[in-house]
Write an enzyme that holds these catalytic residues in place. Structure first.
Site, PDB file in Angstrom:
ATOM      1  N   TYR A 145      -0.577   0.900  15.912  1.00  0.00           N
ATOM      2  CA  TYR A 145      -0.332   0.372  14.568  1.00  0.00           C
ATOM      3  C   TYR A 145      -1.526   0.777  13.705  1.00  0.00           C
ATOM      4  CZ  TYR A 145       1.081  -3.266  11.212  1.00  0.00           C
ATOM      5  OH  TYR A 145       1.471  -3.933  10.091  1.00  0.00           O
ATOM      6  N   ARG A 163       6.505   5.584   1.189  1.00  0.00           N
ATOM      7  CA  ARG A 163       5.157   5.041   0.952  1.00  0.00           C
ATOM      8  C   ARG A 163       4.658   4.485   2.279  1.00  0.00           C
ATOM      9  NH1 ARG A 163       3.055   0.793   2.519  1.00  0.00           N
ATOM     10  NH2 ARG A 163       3.687  -0.932   1.223  1.00  0.00           N
ATOM     11  N   LYS A 210       5.898  -0.961  14.413  1.00  0.00           N
ATOM     12  CA  LYS A 210       6.252  -2.349  14.055  1.00  0.00           C
ATOM     13  C   LYS A 210       7.127  -2.953  15.155  1.00  0.00           C
ATOM     14  CE  LYS A 210       4.684  -2.582   9.626  1.00  0.00           C
ATOM     15  NZ  LYS A 210       3.951  -3.622   8.914  1.00  0.00           N
ATOM     16  N   GLU A 215      10.829  -1.321   5.448  1.00  0.00           N
ATOM     17  CA  GLU A 215       9.396  -1.057   5.607  1.00  0.00           C
ATOM     18  C   GLU A 215       8.982   0.173   4.822  1.00  0.00           C
ATOM     19  OE1 GLU A 215       7.465  -3.129   7.705  1.00  0.00           O
ATOM     20  OE2 GLU A 215       5.855  -2.080   6.654  1.00  0.00           O
ATOM     21  N   ASP A 216       7.941   0.024   4.066  1.00  0.00           N
ATOM     22  CA  ASP A 216       7.268   1.155   3.415  1.00  0.00           C
ATOM     23  C   ASP A 216       8.204   2.033   2.586  1.00  0.00           C
ATOM     24  OD1 ASP A 216       5.106   0.010   4.562  1.00  0.00           O
ATOM     25  OD2 ASP A 216       4.502   1.725   5.774  1.00  0.00           O
ATOM     26  N   ASP A 245       9.369  -6.313   4.514  1.00  0.00           N
ATOM     27  CA  ASP A 245       8.100  -6.690   5.122  1.00  0.00           C
ATOM     28  C   ASP A 245       6.935  -6.573   4.134  1.00  0.00           C
ATOM     29  OD1 ASP A 245       6.336  -7.293   7.241  1.00  0.00           O
ATOM     30  OD2 ASP A 245       5.943  -5.165   7.567  1.00  0.00           O
ATOM     31  N   ASP A 246       6.940  -5.537   3.315  1.00  0.00           N
ATOM     32  CA  ASP A 246       5.791  -5.313   2.422  1.00  0.00           C
ATOM     33  C   ASP A 246       5.738  -6.332   1.297  1.00  0.00           C
ATOM     34  OD1 ASP A 246       4.683  -2.830   3.621  1.00  0.00           O
ATOM     35  OD2 ASP A 246       6.751  -2.214   3.287  1.00  0.00           O
ATOM     36  N   ASN A 300      -4.182  -0.419   3.670  1.00  0.00           N
ATOM     37  CA  ASN A 300      -4.181   0.289   4.952  1.00  0.00           C
ATOM     38  C   ASN A 300      -3.981   1.779   4.719  1.00  0.00           C
ATOM     39  OD1 ASN A 300      -4.256  -2.077   6.594  1.00  0.00           O
ATOM     40  ND2 ASN A 300      -2.120  -2.447   6.052  1.00  0.00           N
TER      41      ASN A 300
HETATM   42  N1  LIG Z   1      -2.356  -5.937   4.762  1.00  0.00           N
HETATM   43  C1  LIG Z   1      -1.044  -5.867   4.788  1.00  0.00           C
HETATM   44  O1  LIG Z   1      -0.358  -6.572   5.554  1.00  0.00           O
HETATM   45  C2  LIG Z   1      -0.354  -4.916   3.880  1.00  0.00           C
HETATM   46  C3  LIG Z   1      -1.046  -3.965   3.190  1.00  0.00           C
HETATM   47  N2  LIG Z   1      -0.382  -3.116   2.368  1.00  0.00           N
HETATM   48  C4  LIG Z   1      -1.175  -2.066   1.735  1.00  0.00           C
HETATM   49  O2  LIG Z   1      -1.196  -2.274   0.346  1.00  0.00           O
HETATM   50  C5  LIG Z   1      -1.379  -1.031  -0.290  1.00  0.00           C
HETATM   51  C6  LIG Z   1      -0.442  -0.978  -1.475  1.00  0.00           C
HETATM   52  O3  LIG Z   1       0.904  -1.006  -1.072  1.00  0.00           O
HETATM   53  P1  LIG Z   1       2.071  -1.076  -2.183  1.00  0.00           P
HETATM   54  O4  LIG Z   1       1.839  -2.234  -3.070  1.00  0.00           O
HETATM   55  O5  LIG Z   1       3.377  -1.022  -1.548  1.00  0.00           O
HETATM   56  O6  LIG Z   1       1.780   0.319  -2.907  1.00  0.00           O
HETATM   57  P2  LIG Z   1       1.970   0.756  -4.387  1.00  0.00           P
HETATM   58  O7  LIG Z   1       1.656   2.199  -4.442  1.00  0.00           O
HETATM   59  O8  LIG Z   1       3.273   0.272  -4.890  1.00  0.00           O
HETATM   60  O9  LIG Z   1       0.858  -0.078  -5.175  1.00  0.00           O
HETATM   61  C7  LIG Z   1      -0.449   0.327  -5.364  1.00  0.00           C
HETATM   62  C8  LIG Z   1      -0.966  -0.382  -6.589  1.00  0.00           C
HETATM   63  O10 LIG Z   1      -2.336  -0.058  -6.734  1.00  0.00           O
HETATM   64  C9  LIG Z   1      -2.543   0.389  -8.058  1.00  0.00           C
HETATM   65  N3  LIG Z   1      -3.638   1.347  -8.143  1.00  0.00           N
HETATM   66  C10 LIG Z   1      -3.653   2.638  -7.764  1.00  0.00           C
HETATM   67  N4  LIG Z   1      -4.820   3.193  -8.103  1.00  0.00           N
HETATM   68  C11 LIG Z   1      -5.546   2.244  -8.710  1.00  0.00           C
HETATM   69  C12 LIG Z   1      -6.829   2.211  -9.313  1.00  0.00           C
HETATM   70  N5  LIG Z   1      -7.614   3.280  -9.346  1.00  0.00           N
HETATM   71  N6  LIG Z   1      -7.262   1.074  -9.852  1.00  0.00           N
HETATM   72  C13 LIG Z   1      -6.474  -0.035  -9.820  1.00  0.00           C
HETATM   73  N7  LIG Z   1      -5.254  -0.077  -9.277  1.00  0.00           N
HETATM   74  C14 LIG Z   1      -4.794   1.065  -8.729  1.00  0.00           C
HETATM   75  C15 LIG Z   1      -1.244   1.058  -8.469  1.00  0.00           C
HETATM   76  O11 LIG Z   1      -1.220   1.154  -9.882  1.00  0.00           O
HETATM   77  P3  LIG Z   1       0.005   1.841 -10.668  1.00  0.00           P
HETATM   78  O12 LIG Z   1       1.113   0.825 -10.544  1.00  0.00           O
HETATM   79  O13 LIG Z   1      -0.520   1.980 -12.037  1.00  0.00           O
HETATM   80  O14 LIG Z   1       0.307   3.123  -9.961  1.00  0.00           O
HETATM   81  C16 LIG Z   1      -0.259   0.055  -7.879  1.00  0.00           C
HETATM   82  O15 LIG Z   1      -0.101  -1.032  -8.739  1.00  0.00           O
HETATM   83  C17 LIG Z   1      -1.150   0.040   0.776  1.00  0.00           C
HETATM   84  O16 LIG Z   1      -2.398   0.565   1.191  1.00  0.00           O
HETATM   85  C18 LIG Z   1      -0.538  -0.702   1.919  1.00  0.00           C
HETATM   86  O17 LIG Z   1      -0.909  -0.170   3.169  1.00  0.00           O
HETATM   87  C19 LIG Z   1       0.963  -3.191   2.149  1.00  0.00           C
HETATM   88  C20 LIG Z   1       1.697  -4.119   2.820  1.00  0.00           C
HETATM   89  C21 LIG Z   1       1.101  -5.005   3.781  1.00  0.00           C
HETATM   90  C1  LIG Z   2       0.876  -3.443   6.935  1.00  0.00           C
HETATM   91  C2  LIG Z   2       1.901  -2.782   6.154  1.00  0.00           C
HETATM   92  O1  LIG Z   2       3.070  -3.117   6.222  1.00  0.00           O
HETATM   93  C3  LIG Z   2       1.519  -1.739   5.244  1.00  0.00           C
HETATM   94  O2  LIG Z   2       0.337  -1.441   5.111  1.00  0.00           O
HETATM   95  O3  LIG Z   2       2.420  -1.171   4.608  1.00  0.00           O
HETATM   96 MG   LIG Z   3       4.357  -1.725   5.341  1.00  0.00          MG
END
Ligand SMILES: NC(=O)C1=CN([C@@H]2O[C@H](COP(=O)(O)OP(=O)(O)OC[C@H]3O[C@@H](n4cnc5c(N)ncnc54)[C@H](OP(=O)(O)O)[C@@H]3O)[C@@H](O)[C@H]2O)C=CC1
Ligand SMILES: CC(=O)C(=O)O
Ligand SMILES: [Mg+2]
Length: 539
Positions: free
Chosen positions: A75, A129, A147, A218-219, A241-242, A388
């Protein structure tokens, strides 16, 4: 099948070729020695993958006895490398690909998976993604497999009932389209209308072929993640999940973090000021989960919403911004007057947050001045860099400890090692949906819930937050130790089943008259264990 029988089946008439002392040696230890001899994470991933093919029971035994070492390989973070390189490291078919070119006969494709009507849980990605690594197209399959390994290890779901799926819809990543080894269809991603048509056929076919299945999305890229959750959540047994899993796990860690911070500083939960750096599916999913919980505490919806500030790549999200995407509108601030705030340090100065959450995919975005400012604003700053894999995490644990003199309450998405600072060892939290989805899945499957309701997700979060032992509490932990994941998943499943009953979505009503104790015991007994492959004691 016992390991010795496996060897005899795999190598018939091999009696004389089996080393004489073979049956008296510890196969798990041999596997671990071989695993540890590999130099890179990717080599370890490939080794484990081969072991799973040769002897799945031994693979799960080794995994269950060494979770802290092996989960970060199967993972996050290493699964990120496996996905990025999947077309190059591919060895054998290990999941189901459903291609856009199968539109019109998706049902037949799904019918080829051996689980059939026994299928209980599918993790489905479209590779658009993967973690924070972007559009990896058909290379996304290892995330579904990883997962599901956590469902098996963490909740005791039977391996033969799991269905890993990658939807091969093309990719917009040029590098893959030009790679002769790329495993997916060579086309760009479909437009919304074509994709919607595909997804509707896919979900209907899933129900036909696997009538009891829970689908975990997922993703998916953010717009599609929200759209398909809205479109399908009341029609099928599914969740995202996200959005929901992450919302649930972060609420849980936040509740325990706020309890610790409150003990030291006296800020009531409902006065927290929470700044989200990143406003995608994960950031907005978590913000919604937190605000929904605040309303349970007695805040009005508007008061709860006022506790949240969101930031995207253009800076603080305000309602006057032109062309704001739909999912960002709800938390857009109406009270900020002034020029756009674009730098994080200026935003922190303006918001004065008690908690800073990173879901942005921007490595080291929480710079020293930002972290020190959080430390000067709060006795116990809550800082969760949740992106991540680790190469995209907003803040390393060691820096967080040093820059706040150890006062930080920390959780990251991928695991960090403990840090020693001024004679004390500090243990980081891992705020990852892996703590939540196995239990949500187990509870949903056992109760045969028609849908995954908001309250099932919320109760999962509260059950996780309440699962800390005294020992974990005295170590200032905000998540339980991962080695207890099976017990924790059983408790989460119990809470999920009770919530399903309250919402009247449980098709299996047998549990309604069972006491919590009896039900918890039943859930524990339902957890699959790998049949022991040999008679040596557990490591
Ligand atoms: N810990 C956990 O359990 C989980 C972690 N994650 C992690 O969260 C992260 C985001 O996932 P997700 O929300 O789906 O992805 P998205 O790509 O949808 O979201 C990323 C966000 O970050 C913003 N962003 C990008 N660059 C910048 C910057 N320079 N300054 C400020 N904001 C910025 C983007 O802005 P804009 O909208 O303007 O592009 C967007 O709003 C991933 O790394 C994923 O692995 C996800 C799910 C679970
Ligand atoms: C943990 C997870 O689901 C993610 O980073 O997308
Ligand atoms: Mg995920």
């Amino acid at each position: 099948m016992a390991f010795s029988s496996y060897i005899l089946t795999a190598f018939p008439a091999s009696g004389a070729r089996i080393p004489p002392y073979f049956h008296n040696t510890d196969h798990r230890q041999r596997c671990l020695t071989q695993l540890r001899s590999k130099h890179t994470g990717l080599e370890k991933y490939i080794f484990l993958n081969g072991l799973k093919e040769r002897d799945p029971n031994l693979f799960y035994e080794v995994l269950l006895s060494n979770m802290l070492e092996i989960i970060p390989i199967l993972y996050t973070p290493t699964v990120g490398d496996a996905c990025s390189n999947y077309s190059h490291i591919w060895r054998r078919p290990e999941g189901l690909y459903v291609s856009i070119e199968s539109k019109g006969h998706i049902r037949q494709i799904l019918s080829t998976w051996p689980a059939g009507a026994a299928g209980r849980i599918a993790v489905v990605t479209d590779g658009s993604r993967i973690l924070g690594l972007g559009d990896l197209g058909a290379n996304g399959l290892p995330i579904s497999i990883g997962k599901l390994d956590l469902y098996i290890a963490g909740a005791g779901i039977k391996p033969s009932t799991t269905v890993p799926i990658c939807l091969d819809l093309g990719t917009n990543t040029e590098k893959f389209l030009n790679d002769p080894l790329y495993l997916g269809v060579r086309r760009r991603r479909p437009d919304t209308a074509e994709m919607d048509e595909f997804m509707k056929e896919f979900m209907a076919a899933m129900r036909d072929v696997f009538p009891q299945l829970l689908v975990q999305f997922e993703d998916f890229s953010t717009d599609n993640a929200f759209r398909y959750l809205d479109l399908f959540r009341n029609q099928y047994r599914c969740f995202n999940d996200d959005i929901q899993g992450t919302g649930s796990v972060v609420l849980s860690g936040f509740l325990n973090a706020a309890r610790l911070a409150t003990a030291d500083a006296g800020t009531p939960l409902s006065d927290q000021r929470i700044l989200f750096f990143g406003a995608g599916s994960a950031g907005i999913g978590v913000a919604k989960q937190l605000t929904s919980f605040f309303t349970l505490l007695g805040l009005s919806e508007e008061e709860a919403r006022q506790r949240i500030w969101t930031v995207d790549s253009k800076g603080l999200i305000t309602a006057d911004r032109k062309g704001l995407q739909e999912h960002k509108k709800y938390f857009a601030r109406t009270d900020y007057q002034g020029p756009p705030l674009t730098s994080l340090i200026d935003i922190v100065k303006y918001v004065k947050p008690t908690a800073l959450l990173g879901l942005s995919t921007i490595r080291n975005a929480f710079s020293e001045d930002v972290v020190r400012l959080m430390g000067s604003l709060n006795t116990r700053p809550i800082i969760f860099p949740l992106s991540n894999p680790i190469s995209l995490c907003e803040l390393d644990y060691s820096d967080a400890i040093h820059w706040t003199n150890g006062s930080v309450i920390f959780a990251s998405g991928s695991p960090y090692k403990p840090v020693e600072f001024e004679g004390r060892v500090y243990e980081p939290g891992q705020g990852n949906n892996m703590y939540i989805f196995p239990g949500i899945g187990l509870g949903t499957i056992l109760s045969k819930a028609r849908h995954v309701t908001d309250s099932m997700v919320e109760q999962a979060s509260i059950a996780l937050a309440s699962a800390l032992t005294e020992d974990e509490q005295s170590a200032d932990l905000i998540y339980p130790r991962l080695t207890r994941i099976r017990d924790i998943s059983a408790k989460i499943a119990l809470a999920v089943i009770r919530a399903a009953q309250k919402d009247n979505v449980d098709e299996n009503t047998l549990f309604r008259n069972m006491s919590d104790e009896a039900l918890l015991e039943y859930v524990g007994a339902k957890q699959w264990q790998p049949p022991s492959t040999h008679n040596v004691p557990r490591l």
